[in-house]
Design an enzyme around this catalytic site. Structure first.
Site, PDB file in Angstrom:
ATOM      1  N   ASP A  69      93.081  29.732 -17.920  1.00 32.48           N
ATOM      2  CA  ASP A  69      92.118  30.989 -18.335  1.00 32.48           C
ATOM      3  C   ASP A  69      92.682  31.969 -19.297  1.00 32.48           C
ATOM      4  O   ASP A  69      91.885  32.459 -19.892  1.00 32.48           O
ATOM      5  CB  ASP A  69      92.275  31.636 -16.752  1.00 32.48           C
ATOM      6  CG  ASP A  69      91.056  32.705 -16.836  1.00 32.48           C
ATOM      7  OD1 ASP A  69      90.046  32.720 -17.552  1.00 32.48           O
ATOM      8  OD2 ASP A  69      91.156  33.817 -15.792  1.00 32.48           O
TER       9      ASP A  69
ATOM     10  N   GLN B  36      98.453  42.708 -27.586  1.00 30.41           N
ATOM     11  CA  GLN B  36      98.865  41.226 -27.299  1.00 30.41           C
ATOM     12  C   GLN B  36     100.444  41.104 -27.167  1.00 30.41           C
ATOM     13  O   GLN B  36     100.888  40.385 -26.225  1.00 30.41           O
ATOM     14  CB  GLN B  36      98.419  40.509 -28.579  1.00 30.41           C
ATOM     15  CG  GLN B  36      97.165  40.157 -28.417  1.00 30.41           C
ATOM     16  CD  GLN B  36      96.313  39.512 -27.370  1.00 30.41           C
ATOM     17  OE1 GLN B  36      96.120  40.303 -26.350  1.00 30.41           O
ATOM     18  NE2 GLN B  36      96.649  37.988 -27.199  1.00 30.41           N
TER      19      GLN B  36
ATOM     20  N   PHE C  18      79.764  31.713 -21.917  1.00 32.87           N
ATOM     21  CA  PHE C  18      79.630  30.387 -21.595  1.00 32.87           C
ATOM     22  C   PHE C  18      80.796  29.604 -22.456  1.00 32.87           C
ATOM     23  O   PHE C  18      81.366  28.480 -22.036  1.00 32.87           O
ATOM     24  CB  PHE C  18      78.334  29.688 -21.862  1.00 32.87           C
ATOM     25  CG  PHE C  18      78.267  28.282 -21.468  1.00 32.87           C
ATOM     26  CD1 PHE C  18      78.403  27.652 -20.385  1.00 32.87           C
ATOM     27  CD2 PHE C  18      77.805  27.442 -22.727  1.00 32.87           C
ATOM     28  CE1 PHE C  18      78.322  26.385 -20.119  1.00 32.87           C
ATOM     29  CE2 PHE C  18      77.656  26.082 -22.549  1.00 32.87           C
ATOM     30  CZ  PHE C  18      77.864  25.452 -21.397  1.00 32.87           C
ATOM     31  N   LYS C  19      81.077  30.075 -23.677  1.00 30.46           N
ATOM     32  CA  LYS C  19      81.921  29.736 -24.503  1.00 30.46           C
ATOM     33  C   LYS C  19      83.367  29.531 -23.959  1.00 30.46           C
ATOM     34  O   LYS C  19      84.368  28.789 -24.140  1.00 30.46           O
ATOM     35  CB  LYS C  19      81.858  30.193 -25.961  1.00 30.46           C
ATOM     36  CG  LYS C  19      80.693  29.544 -26.889  1.00 30.46           C
ATOM     37  CD  LYS C  19      80.804  30.072 -28.342  1.00 30.46           C
ATOM     38  CE  LYS C  19      79.974  29.189 -29.240  1.00 30.46           C
ATOM     39  NZ  LYS C  19      78.363  29.246 -28.756  1.00 30.46           N
ATOM     40  N   HIS C  20      83.602  30.831 -23.284  1.00 26.94           N
ATOM     41  CA  HIS C  20      84.926  31.124 -22.660  1.00 26.94           C
ATOM     42  C   HIS C  20      85.127  30.270 -21.405  1.00 26.94           C
ATOM     43  O   HIS C  20      86.153  29.614 -21.264  1.00 26.94           O
ATOM     44  CB  HIS C  20      85.072  32.637 -22.016  1.00 26.94           C
ATOM     45  CG  HIS C  20      86.018  32.674 -21.015  1.00 26.94           C
ATOM     46  ND1 HIS C  20      87.482  32.762 -21.406  1.00 26.94           N
ATOM     47  CD2 HIS C  20      86.215  32.950 -19.833  1.00 26.94           C
ATOM     48  CE1 HIS C  20      88.335  32.816 -20.438  1.00 26.94           C
ATOM     49  NE2 HIS C  20      87.516  33.083 -19.308  1.00 26.94           N
TER      50      HIS C  20
ATOM     51  N   HIS D 256      84.590  29.380 -13.013  1.00 25.44           N
ATOM     52  CA  HIS D 256      85.660  30.630 -12.844  1.00 25.44           C
ATOM     53  C   HIS D 256      84.823  32.043 -13.205  1.00 25.44           C
ATOM     54  O   HIS D 256      85.511  32.889 -12.331  1.00 25.44           O
ATOM     55  CB  HIS D 256      86.883  30.167 -13.157  1.00 25.44           C
ATOM     56  CG  HIS D 256      87.003  30.554 -14.618  1.00 25.44           C
ATOM     57  ND1 HIS D 256      86.313  29.942 -15.520  1.00 25.44           N
ATOM     58  CD2 HIS D 256      87.332  31.837 -15.216  1.00 25.44           C
ATOM     59  CE1 HIS D 256      86.463  30.607 -16.963  1.00 25.44           C
ATOM     60  NE2 HIS D 256      87.454  31.687 -16.328  1.00 25.44           N
ATOM     61  N   ASP D 257      83.920  31.889 -13.877  1.00 34.07           N
ATOM     62  CA  ASP D 257      83.547  33.329 -14.297  1.00 34.07           C
ATOM     63  C   ASP D 257      81.925  33.146 -14.323  1.00 34.07           C
ATOM     64  O   ASP D 257      81.415  34.080 -14.945  1.00 34.07           O
ATOM     65  CB  ASP D 257      84.072  33.588 -15.624  1.00 34.07           C
ATOM     66  CG  ASP D 257      85.485  34.601 -15.545  1.00 34.07           C
ATOM     67  OD1 ASP D 257      85.655  35.280 -14.879  1.00 34.07           O
ATOM     68  OD2 ASP D 257      86.089  34.289 -16.843  1.00 34.07           O
TER      69      ASP D 257
ATOM     70  N   HIS E 177      83.618  37.136 -21.638  1.00 36.89           N
ATOM     71  CA  HIS E 177      83.560  36.199 -20.526  1.00 36.89           C
ATOM     72  C   HIS E 177      82.209  35.334 -20.418  1.00 36.89           C
ATOM     73  O   HIS E 177      81.383  35.576 -19.543  1.00 36.89           O
ATOM     74  CB  HIS E 177      83.632  36.984 -19.101  1.00 36.89           C
ATOM     75  CG  HIS E 177      85.035  37.512 -18.898  1.00 36.89           C
ATOM     76  ND1 HIS E 177      85.329  38.728 -19.412  1.00 36.89           N
ATOM     77  CD2 HIS E 177      86.161  37.003 -18.292  1.00 36.89           C
ATOM     78  CE1 HIS E 177      86.819  38.938 -19.122  1.00 36.89           C
ATOM     79  NE2 HIS E 177      87.275  37.652 -18.391  1.00 36.89           N
TER      80      HIS E 177
END
Length: 529
Positions: free
Chosen positions: A372, A423, A224-226, A262-263, A222
């Protein structure tokens, strides 16, 4: 070199470059960089404005002729020519590539720094996704370095190829550094015409993006790249669904800004941990979406400062609408509300009305949810490193929960979870149902987000079967080894006994047989007559 006070008449690009080389006393293959008075790299072109003593250009030789690869190629070409009698075509190709590379370094008109090292047709080496050797909060030096790079790049043109690529779900985030990502986020605001329509000053937008960057932490997932991936997917969905023609610009602004924020300030531990550990956030927000409420609060703390407030030129009514919309969108990313929001969206689909505010609110919440959790809609070489990041973050949390004696969150225990097992269920029961409903409203999305997710499900299902087969083989091997060991022991125990020496407990040899001393009948059972 210092400033250039002279006025140069540039009749052509090549002629201009030659004039600058002469001014710099540089060789024909030296690489030049031209800076304006603000320190930004500018293009050497016939359109270049004349400078003056108060506003000087700065010319710099960044690579001199003696280290120019072309010179080495020419030397190599001569050797090959002597040996082979002719110059192979590959040498000409290499010379052409080197020359093209030099032109790219000198000119920002076509690719700029954002396209310079990006071969968009080939996947790049993925960086290490793990952050365990870094402090949680970014250091001041780290932030200032990225901010400086961002501001230097922010005025450069981005290629049309990159602009179009940015609108697709196949975009590879791993190719881009944080400063470049900030330029791409700035580009989204420009290309959606938010800058003009909402009177967003360039400097304010840049300061806002920098503060957002600064408030994402150094954690595996979670980060900055996310934030960028979620925003880029939202941006792509807006273009793919032609949403500009269906809802208001202010709603699009809400969606994109919510995705960016958002995060904010996520520390890598989910709501279950916050609540079980009775953290300050859980106490502050009464166990109700503590993280998402915190992300919202940090977003509006950033926007509270005028120098960061991209909405400062809007009316109070517009700002009120944006605040309400952003809170709804960011709170919708709490996965505890997944079924609630999905069921709301499904109930509206038979007669969805883009002019109905309640319908639009649910759509906006659904689209930020899709964005997201959209990594599996990306190519596998982009998506799989993100899964590694997520599992690392999960395992860090479960390790801490074990240490603190807290309940271990489901699907986070490193002793029980494998990559495919994490997954297959998630894709089958969470991703696909959500994506299918969105695609029922926008059928064109099927090829972009559903087909890749189905392929991802097949990939992880096959991986899970392979791991299960490997596990079964290992169990069978262990059983076979144990049986062999038991047979060996059984053989030893049933072999003819050899007598022992009458003293000392050591075997006494009689031919080839040995008998343990303590196995004589009178000693095996002391009560036997």
């Amino acid at each position: 070199m210092g400033g250039l006070p002279c006025e140069l008449l540039l009749c052509s690009l090549q002629g201009g470059c030659n004039l600058f080389r002469a001014a710099a006393e540089a060789g024909p293959h030296d690489i030049l960089k031209l800076y304006n008075a603000q320190g930004n790299i500018i293009n050497i072109s016939p359109k270049l404005e004349c400078n003056n003593p108060q506003n000087l250009y700065k010319l710099e030789v960044v690579a001199a002729d003696h280290c120019e690869p072309l010179g080495r190629l020419q030397s190599l070409e001569k050797k090959i020519l002597v040996e082979a009698g002719e110059t192979p075509s590959i040498v000409y190709e290499m010379k052409s590539k080197v020359e093209l590379f030099r032109e790219k370094l000198e000119n920002v008109e076509h690719l700029s720094w954002l396209g310079l090292f990006k071969d968009l047709s080939v996947g790049t080496q993925k960086p290490s996704p793990f952050y365990h050797k870094r402090t949680l909060r970014k250091t001041k030096e780290e932030c200032e370095h990225v901010q400086e790079k961002f501001l230097q790049m922010s005025s450069l043109e981005v290629t049309e190829e990159v602009r179009q690529y940015l609108k697709t779900p196949t975009f590879d985030n791993w190719q881009w550094e944080d400063a470049e990502i900030m330029v791409l986020l700035q580009l989204m605001f420009t290309d959606l015409d938010f800058v003009t329509k909402f009177s967003i000053e360039r400097e304010v937008l840049q300061q806002f993006l920098y503060e957002v960057y600064r408030h994402y932490n150094n954690i595996p997932f979670h980060n900055f790249k996310h934030c960028f991936c979620v925003t880029q997917m939202m941006y792509g969905l807006i273009w793919l669904t032609e949403l500009q023609s269906k809802i208001d610009d202010i709603d699009l602004l809400i969606m994109l800004t919510s995705a960016i924020c958002h995060d904010l300030d996520h520390t890598g531990y989910n709501n279950a941990y916050q609540i079980n550990a009775r953290t300050e956030l859980a106490l502050r927000y009464n166990d109700i979406s503590p993280l998402e409420n915190h992300h919202c609060a940090v977003a509006f703390e950033i926007l509270e400062k005028p120098e960061n407030n991209i909405f400062r030129n809007l009316t109070s009514e517009q700002f009120k609408r944006i605040r309400e919309g952003m809170i709804k969108c960011i709170l919708a990313t709490d996965m505890a509300r997944h079924n609630e929001i999905l069921n709301q969206f499904k109930s509206l689909l038979p007669a969805f009305d883009f002019s109905n505010k309640d319908h639009k609110d649910v759509l906006m919440m659904t689209m930020i949810k899709v964005s997201d959790i959209s990594n599996e809609a990306r190519p596998m070489d982009v998506a799989e490193p993100w899964l590694d990041c997520l599992l690392q973050e999960f395992f860090n949390q479960s390790d801490l929960e074990k240490l603190e004696g807290l309940p271990v969150s489901p699907f986070m225990d490193r002793d029980k979870v494998t990559k495919p097992s994490s997954q297959t269920g998630f894709i089958r029961f969470v991703l696909l149902p959500l994506f299918i409903e969105l695609a029922s409203l926008f059928p064109d999305l099927e090829q972009h987000i559903i087909d890749p997710v189905r392929k991802a499900l097949d990939y992880y299902t096959a991986m899970e079967k392979a791991l299960e087969k490997e596990k079964q083989n290992r169990v069978q091997c262990d059983k076979a080894a144990k049986a062999k060991e038991n047979d060996s022991l059984k053989y030893k125990n049933t072999a003819a006994p050899q007598p022992m020496r009458s003293t000392g407990g050591h075997p006494m040899k009689m031919g080839s047989l040995t008998t343990p001393k303590l196995l004589g009948p009178s000693l095996c059972d002391p009560f036997k007559k």
